[in-house]
Scaffold this motif. Structure first.
Motif, mmCIF file in Angstrom:
data_model
loop_
_atom_site.group_PDB
_atom_site.id
_atom_site.type_symbol
_atom_site.label_atom_id
_atom_site.label_comp_id
_atom_site.label_asym_id
_atom_site.label_seq_id
_atom_site.Cartn_x
_atom_site.Cartn_y
_atom_site.Cartn_z
ATOM 1 N N THR A 109 -27.609 -8.236 -65.180
ATOM 2 C CA THR A 109 -28.512 -7.122 -64.890
ATOM 3 C C THR A 109 -28.337 -6.653 -63.456
ATOM 4 N N THR A 110 -28.204 -7.581 -62.521
ATOM 5 C CA THR A 110 -27.966 -7.221 -61.122
ATOM 6 C C THR A 110 -26.676 -6.434 -60.985
ATOM 7 N N THR A 111 -25.654 -6.844 -61.697
ATOM 8 C CA THR A 111 -24.384 -6.113 -61.671
ATOM 9 C C THR A 111 -24.572 -4.702 -62.227
ATOM 10 N N ALA A 112 -25.330 -4.581 -63.306
ATOM 11 C CA ALA A 112 -25.582 -3.265 -63.905
ATOM 12 C C ALA A 112 -26.360 -2.375 -62.938
ATOM 13 N N ILE A 113 -27.364 -2.921 -62.268
ATOM 14 C CA ILE A 113 -28.129 -2.141 -61.291
ATOM 15 C C ILE A 113 -27.204 -1.638 -60.189
ATOM 16 N N ASN A 114 -26.355 -2.529 -59.675
ATOM 17 C CA ASN A 114 -25.424 -2.132 -58.612
ATOM 18 C C ASN A 114 -24.473 -1.039 -59.087
ATOM 19 N N MET A 115 -23.994 -1.150 -60.330
ATOM 20 C CA MET A 115 -23.081 -0.135 -60.849
ATOM 21 C C MET A 115 -23.786 1.216 -60.996
ATOM 22 N N VAL A 116 -25.007 1.211 -61.522
ATOM 23 C CA VAL A 116 -25.757 2.458 -61.689
ATOM 24 C C VAL A 116 -26.034 3.080 -60.331
ATOM 25 N N ARG A 117 -26.450 2.288 -59.367
ATOM 26 C CA ARG A 117 -26.742 2.817 -58.035
ATOM 27 C C ARG A 117 -25.485 3.334 -57.339
ATOM 28 N N THR A 118 -24.393 2.617 -57.488
ATOM 29 C CA THR A 118 -23.140 3.064 -56.868
ATOM 30 C C THR A 118 -22.694 4.388 -57.474
ATOM 31 N N HIS A 119 -22.767 4.493 -58.800
ATOM 32 C CA HIS A 119 -22.397 5.741 -59.467
ATOM 33 C C HIS A 119 -23.283 6.883 -59.002
ATOM 34 N N ASP A 120 -24.585 6.652 -58.975
ATOM 35 C CA ASP A 120 -25.511 7.705 -58.590
ATOM 36 C C ASP A 120 -25.298 8.124 -57.141
ATOM 37 N N GLN A 121 -25.057 7.160 -56.282
ATOM 38 C CA GLN A 121 -24.846 7.494 -54.876
ATOM 39 C C GLN A 121 -23.535 8.274 -54.695
ATOM 40 N N ALA A 122 -22.507 7.915 -55.446
ATOM 41 C CA ALA A 122 -21.237 8.643 -55.358
ATOM 42 C C ALA A 122 -21.392 10.067 -55.888
ATOM 43 N N ALA A 123 -22.200 10.232 -56.922
ATOM 44 C CA ALA A 123 -22.368 11.551 -57.531
ATOM 45 C C ALA A 123 -23.258 12.471 -56.707
ATOM 46 N N GLY A 138 -24.653 11.560 -53.355
ATOM 47 C CA GLY A 138 -24.670 11.301 -51.922
ATOM 48 C C GLY A 138 -25.892 10.520 -51.479
ATOM 49 N N ARG A 139 -26.855 10.343 -52.373
ATOM 50 C CA ARG A 139 -28.071 9.589 -52.065
ATOM 51 C C ARG A 139 -28.530 8.857 -53.308
ATOM 52 N N LEU A 140 -29.412 7.899 -53.111
ATOM 53 C CA LEU A 140 -30.015 7.230 -54.252
ATOM 54 C C LEU A 140 -31.115 8.122 -54.799
ATOM 55 N N ALA A 141 -31.101 8.360 -56.085
ATOM 56 C CA ALA A 141 -32.076 9.268 -56.688
ATOM 57 C C ALA A 141 -33.403 8.571 -56.904
ATOM 58 N N ARG A 142 -34.456 9.361 -57.017
ATOM 59 C CA ARG A 142 -35.800 8.849 -57.223
ATOM 60 C C ARG A 142 -35.901 8.052 -58.524
ATOM 61 N N ARG A 143 -35.175 8.458 -59.525
ATOM 62 C CA ARG A 143 -35.291 7.777 -60.819
ATOM 63 C C ARG A 143 -34.841 6.328 -60.746
ATOM 64 N N LEU A 144 -34.191 5.953 -59.667
ATOM 65 C CA LEU A 144 -33.746 4.573 -59.532
ATOM 66 C C LEU A 144 -34.777 3.691 -58.865
ATOM 67 N N GLY A 145 -35.974 4.198 -58.651
ATOM 68 C CA GLY A 145 -37.066 3.345 -58.235
ATOM 69 C C GLY A 145 -37.344 3.301 -56.751
ATOM 70 N N LEU A 146 -36.809 4.226 -55.952
ATOM 71 C CA LEU A 146 -37.174 4.226 -54.543
ATOM 72 C C LEU A 146 -38.632 4.643 -54.420
ATOM 73 N N THR A 147 -39.363 3.972 -53.553
ATOM 74 C CA THR A 147 -40.764 4.284 -53.374
ATOM 75 C C THR A 147 -40.925 5.482 -52.461
ATOM 76 N N THR A 148 -42.091 6.070 -52.468
ATOM 77 C CA THR A 148 -42.383 7.210 -51.612
ATOM 78 C C THR A 148 -42.178 6.842 -50.155
ATOM 79 N N PHE A 149 -42.592 5.634 -49.781
ATOM 80 C CA PHE A 149 -42.469 5.201 -48.394
ATOM 81 C C PHE A 149 -41.006 5.141 -47.967
ATOM 82 N N SER A 150 -40.124 4.696 -48.850
ATOM 83 C CA SER A 150 -38.714 4.590 -48.474
ATOM 84 C C SER A 150 -38.048 5.956 -48.396
ATOM 85 N N ARG A 151 -38.659 6.996 -48.989
ATOM 86 C CA ARG A 151 -38.112 8.338 -48.923
ATOM 87 C C ARG A 151 -38.748 9.149 -47.811
ATOM 88 N N ALA A 152 -39.460 8.488 -46.891
ATOM 89 C CA ALA A 152 -40.205 9.185 -45.846
ATOM 90 C C ALA A 152 -39.303 9.947 -44.877
#
Length: 170
Positions: A131-145, A147-161
């Motif tokens: 599961t950790t590997t899958a999370i890393n793969m999804v995040r890496t793909h999303d960041q490459a596509a 340029g940032r980690l998308a909200r749907r991947l669970g970043l909190t409001t505070f981390s997007r400040a």
């Protein structure tokens, strides 16, 4: 901003509190919260709160201000710690924690990590690794596509400040 517990003088020995306007509480009741933890409920008289010049900063209650206090030891520790929460150092620590909590939230919600679907530590451990590997793969793909980690991947409001994020079309 209104008055929080730190604006009130708490006299634990005589079992009363004094409001910012100098009025003494009328009720001091030791009870438990809805979670079963011990708390002290403090109430101020309606007759004092209704005519108080500080009312708009203190309460909107029609029956007078109330306070909920943690046990004395916890309350005093919190009063000592809270001023440090306004510092840049505290903000940086919370910013790091927000990213970690975003990852944990993603694991729980998107990858069903709240409960293991396997019996035994070896299989559960393998499930966590995959599961950790899958999370890393999804995040890496999303960041490459995007340029940032998308909200749907669970970043909190505070981390997007640091600024608003606009997802890129795929």
């Amino acid at each position: 901003m209104g008055f929080d517990n730190s604006h009130f003088t708490i006299d634990w020995e005589n079992r009363h509190a004094i409001c910012p306007n100098g009025r003494r509480s009328t009720v001091w009741r030791e009870t438990t919260s809805h979670r079963g933890t011990p708390v002290t409920r403090v109430k101020f008289a309606e007759r004092h709160c209704t005519l108080c010049p500080l009312r708009e900063h203190c309460t909107t209650s029609a029956v007078g201000r109330g306070l909920t206090l943690r046990p004395r030891a916890e309350h005093e520790i919190l009063q000592q710690i809270r001023p440090g929460q306004q510092t840049e150092e505290w903000y940086e620590r919370c910013h790091q924690r927000a990213g970690v909590e975003g990852t944990i939230g993603q694991a729980v919600h998107a990858f069903e990590m709240r409960r293991s679907r396997y019996w035994g530590l070896a299989r559960t451990h393998l499930h966590h690794l995959l599961t950790t590997t899958a999370i890393n793969m999804v995040r890496t793909h999303d960041q490459a596509a995007t340029g940032r980690l998308a909200r749907r991947l669970g970043l909190t409001t505070f981390s997007r400040a640091d600024g608003p994020h606009q997802p890129q079309p795929r």
